[in-house]
Scaffold this motif. Structure first.
Motif, PDB file in Angstrom:
ATOM      1  N   ARG A   1       0.824  -1.214   0.000  1.00 51.69           N
ATOM      2  CA  ARG A   1       0.000   0.000   0.000  1.00 51.69           C
ATOM      3  C   ARG A   1       0.856   1.261   0.000  1.00 51.69           C
ATOM      4  N   PHE A   2       2.111   1.133   0.400  1.00 52.18           N
ATOM      5  CA  PHE A   2       3.063   2.235   0.317  1.00 52.18           C
ATOM      6  C   PHE A   2       4.227   1.768  -0.568  1.00 52.18           C
ATOM      7  N   ALA A   3       5.437   1.808  -0.036  1.00 48.78           N
ATOM      8  CA  ALA A   3       6.588   1.296  -0.765  1.00 48.78           C
ATOM      9  C   ALA A   3       7.517   0.635   0.240  1.00 48.78           C
ATOM     10  N   PRO A   4       8.269  -0.374  -0.171  1.00 45.05           N
ATOM     11  CA  PRO A   4       9.129  -1.096   0.770  1.00 45.05           C
ATOM     12  C   PRO A   4      10.061  -0.170   1.542  1.00 45.05           C
ATOM     13  N   GLY A   5      10.086  -0.350   2.866  1.00 45.89           N
ATOM     14  CA  GLY A   5      10.945   0.460   3.720  1.00 45.89           C
ATOM     15  C   GLY A   5      10.251   1.656   4.332  1.00 45.89           C
TER      16      GLY A   5
ATOM     17  N   LEU B   1      16.172 -10.858  -9.060  1.00 40.31           N
ATOM     18  CA  LEU B   1      15.921 -12.270  -9.349  1.00 40.31           C
ATOM     19  C   LEU B   1      14.644 -12.480 -10.151  1.00 40.31           C
ATOM     20  N   GLY B   2      13.974 -11.397 -10.519  1.00 39.99           N
ATOM     21  CA  GLY B   2      12.811 -11.500 -11.401  1.00 39.99           C
ATOM     22  C   GLY B   2      11.476 -11.110 -10.798  1.00 39.99           C
ATOM     23  N   ALA B   3      11.411 -10.795  -9.514  1.00 42.57           N
ATOM     24  CA  ALA B   3      10.141 -10.407  -8.891  1.00 42.57           C
ATOM     25  C   ALA B   3       9.674  -9.063  -9.436  1.00 42.57           C
ATOM     26  N   ARG B   4       8.339  -8.878  -9.454  1.00 47.97           N
ATOM     27  CA  ARG B   4       7.742  -7.584  -9.795  1.00 47.97           C
ATOM     28  C   ARG B   4       7.025  -7.055  -8.560  1.00 47.97           C
ATOM     29  N   ILE B   5       7.224  -5.796  -8.235  1.00 49.33           N
ATOM     30  CA  ILE B   5       6.634  -5.205  -7.043  1.00 49.33           C
ATOM     31  C   ILE B   5       5.737  -4.043  -7.457  1.00 49.33           C
ATOM     32  N   HIS B   6       4.469  -4.110  -7.061  1.00 53.75           N
ATOM     33  CA  HIS B   6       3.525  -3.020  -7.291  1.00 53.75           C
ATOM     34  C   HIS B   6       3.516  -2.128  -6.052  1.00 53.75           C
ATOM     35  N   ARG B   7       4.139  -0.971  -6.154  1.00 48.78           N
ATOM     36  CA  ARG B   7       4.181  -0.019  -5.050  1.00 48.78           C
ATOM     37  C   ARG B   7       2.920   0.845  -5.040  1.00 48.78           C
ATOM     38  N   TYR B   8       2.555   1.324  -3.851  1.00 53.11           N
ATOM     39  CA  TYR B   8       1.374   2.175  -3.682  1.00 53.11           C
ATOM     40  C   TYR B   8       0.140   1.536  -4.313  1.00 53.11           C
ATOM     41  N   THR B   9      -0.006   0.248  -4.039  1.00 53.22           N
ATOM     42  CA  THR B   9      -1.102  -0.545  -4.607  1.00 53.22           C
ATOM     43  C   THR B   9      -1.738  -1.405  -3.511  1.00 53.22           C
TER      44      THR B   9
ATOM     45  N   GLY C   1     -10.395 -21.433  -8.587  1.00 50.67           N
ATOM     46  CA  GLY C   1      -9.927 -22.773  -8.911  1.00 50.67           C
ATOM     47  C   GLY C   1      -9.079 -23.307  -7.767  1.00 50.67           C
ATOM     48  N   SER C   2      -7.862 -23.763  -8.101  1.00 52.29           N
ATOM     49  CA  SER C   2      -6.952 -24.265  -7.058  1.00 52.29           C
ATOM     50  C   SER C   2      -6.062 -23.156  -6.515  1.00 52.29           C
ATOM     51  N   GLY C   3      -6.266 -21.924  -6.998  1.00 47.88           N
ATOM     52  CA  GLY C   3      -5.438 -20.809  -6.557  1.00 47.88           C
ATOM     53  C   GLY C   3      -6.256 -19.674  -5.997  1.00 47.88           C
ATOM     54  N   VAL C   4      -5.813 -18.440  -6.272  1.00 47.99           N
ATOM     55  CA  VAL C   4      -6.495 -17.263  -5.748  1.00 47.99           C
ATOM     56  C   VAL C   4      -6.482 -16.151  -6.786  1.00 47.99           C
ATOM     57  N   GLU C   5      -7.373 -15.174  -6.602  1.00 44.02           N
ATOM     58  CA  GLU C   5      -7.329 -13.923  -7.324  1.00 44.02           C
ATOM     59  C   GLU C   5      -7.034 -12.801  -6.340  1.00 44.02           C
ATOM     60  N   VAL C   6      -6.116 -11.939  -6.695  1.00 46.85           N
ATOM     61  CA  VAL C   6      -5.769 -10.770  -5.882  1.00 46.85           C
ATOM     62  C   VAL C   6      -6.373  -9.549  -6.559  1.00 46.85           C
ATOM     63  N   HIS C   7      -7.225  -8.831  -5.802  1.00 44.65           N
ATOM     64  CA  HIS C   7      -7.968  -7.707  -6.353  1.00 44.65           C
ATOM     65  C   HIS C   7      -7.401  -6.389  -5.825  1.00 44.65           C
ATOM     66  N   THR C   8      -7.095  -5.471  -6.732  1.00 42.87           N
ATOM     67  CA  THR C   8      -6.685  -4.112  -6.401  1.00 42.87           C
ATOM     68  C   THR C   8      -7.587  -3.149  -7.165  1.00 42.87           C
ATOM     69  N   ASN C   9      -7.387  -1.868  -6.986  1.00 45.13           N
ATOM     70  CA  ASN C   9      -8.179  -0.881  -7.733  1.00 45.13           C
ATOM     71  C   ASN C   9      -7.921  -0.964  -9.232  1.00 45.13           C
TER      72      ASN C   9
END
Length: 377
Positions: free
Chosen positions: A35-39, A163-171, A180-188
């Motif tokens: 919801r903010f940024a790391p740190g 290492l390939g991760a993607r980070i959505h800041r302020y989200t 199904g066997s997983g999940v959905e993550v909902h943002t605006n």
């Protein structure tokens, strides 16, 4: 070759930054949300320093997890090239018969930890800045020191991104739903599907997961920095310290050699009704307990602080964190309620979260923390 698992990390702070690193290091497709940024300093990870220790007051079952965390702290420092932790020792002080002091000595004996027991005469000679009361004991945990929390979080996230991760800041994440066997993550911005999600949102856990079957009590804590009137705090030995009773407190000499940071335990923290509206103003009367502690146990600290900071922490009824699958949805791995003693464990917890998200199980001894068959209210 099986397809890479897609794993969301919801909350990229103390635990989430480490989970992102460990998942990315193991080849997962990692997407983080914060919801903010790391740190940032609006949750539980600020304050410049946190204590790392090998001995444990609360439960000796933490020690194997601390040993795993210890190794991962070394690995993360090597891989990032940053000094995230410095081992300066930690003084553990309090009435010899207090249950926490007994637990410390039991954990040291059970696990063969490097330590030293100090009597009043030796403590006064080596650490004259502290006062002991009659009946007190003091133990120096040598495999201990301080961690740099903000730098650690940013370094772990940056390495995860390398290492390939993607980070959505302020989200901010609004909901997580089964798919199904997983999940959905909902943002605006919409929704993304994942094989699993690791939820590490700290004081926002009750907002994101309102039907959680366990209570996580969110509290507002204060850190205060004081300037010493002597140079005893910054000599050859400058350990972190914890006093168990009558008022539980902790402290760390600052790395810059100017001040000493003090903090208090859960008992004196005020509740937080809404983590989005944290009161960050410290009133003068809230400093009275710090003044009393300084007068009684650390008289060469100047009684007026030079800096104040306010943070949040989540506490469970037992003070044991919630680690494991979310009831009713094994695709969601929950890390919550670390009750003020989680940062030192964070690399191990990130690794355990990666185990659970990728393999559905972990070889680490987390039975006493697990959400599986947990009866705590």
């Amino acid at each position: 070759m099986p397809a890479r698992k897609r794993v969301a990390v919801v909350g990229v702070g103390t635990m989430g930054s480490q989970a992102a690193w460990r998942l990315a290091a193991r080849g997962a497709e990692v997407v983080g949300y914060d919801r903010f940024a790391p740190g940032h300093d609006r949750s539980a990870a600020g304050g410049e320093t946190r204590i790392f220790r090998s001995a444990h007051f609360e439960d000796s079952r933490y020690v194997p997890l601390l040993k795993h965390a210890d190794a991962l702290w070394e690995e993360l420092q090597r891989e990032t090239g940053r000094e995230l932790r410095r081992l300066t020792g930690c003084l553990l002080m309090g009435p010899a018969e207090h249950h926490q002091m007994r637990t410390v000595l039991e954990s040291i004996a059970e696990h063969g930890l490097d330590h030293e027991v100090l009597d009043a005469e030796l403590l006064a000679k080596r650490f004259g800045q502290f006062r002991l009361e009659e009946g007190d004991a003091a133990v120096l945990d040598r495999r201990a020191g301080f961690i740099r929390p903000e730098l650690t979080i940013q370094s772990a996230v940056r390495h995860a991104e390398e290492l390939g991760a993607r980070i959505h800041r302020y989200t901010p994440v609004r909901t997580i739903t089964p798919s199904g066997s997983g999940v959905e993550v909902h943002t605006n911005a919409g929704a993304e599907k994942f094989d699993a999600a690791v939820v590490t949102v700290g004081p926002w856990v009750n907002d994101l997961l309102p039907d959680l079957p366990w209570e996580v009590d969110i509290r507002r804590l204060i850190n205060a920095w004081y300037v010493p009137t002597t140079d005893a705090w910054f000599g050859d030995e400058r350990p972190a310290f914890i006093r168990t009773a009558p008022t539980h407190c902790y402290g760390l000499p600052s790395p810059d050699g100017v001040s000493v940071k003090l903090g208090l335990s859960r008992a004196v923290h005020l509740p937080v009704d809404d983590p989005n509206r944290l009161n960050r103003t410290v009133e003068p009367h809230e400093l009275e307990i710090f003044t009393q502690l300084i007068e009684q146990y650390m008289p060469d600290l100047h009684p007026d602080p030079i800096r104040l900071s306010v943070f949040m922490e989540g506490y469970t009824e037992s003070s044991r964190p919630l680690v494991g699958p979310l009831p009713g949805n094994d695709a969601v791995v929950l890390l919550a309620g670390f009750s003020g003693h989680g940062f030192k464990l964070s690399p191990a917890m990130g690794d355990i979260a990666a185990d659970l998200a990728l393999d559905g199980a972990t070889p680490r001894p987390i039975e006493f923390l697990s959400t599986v068959n947990r009866t705590e209210a």
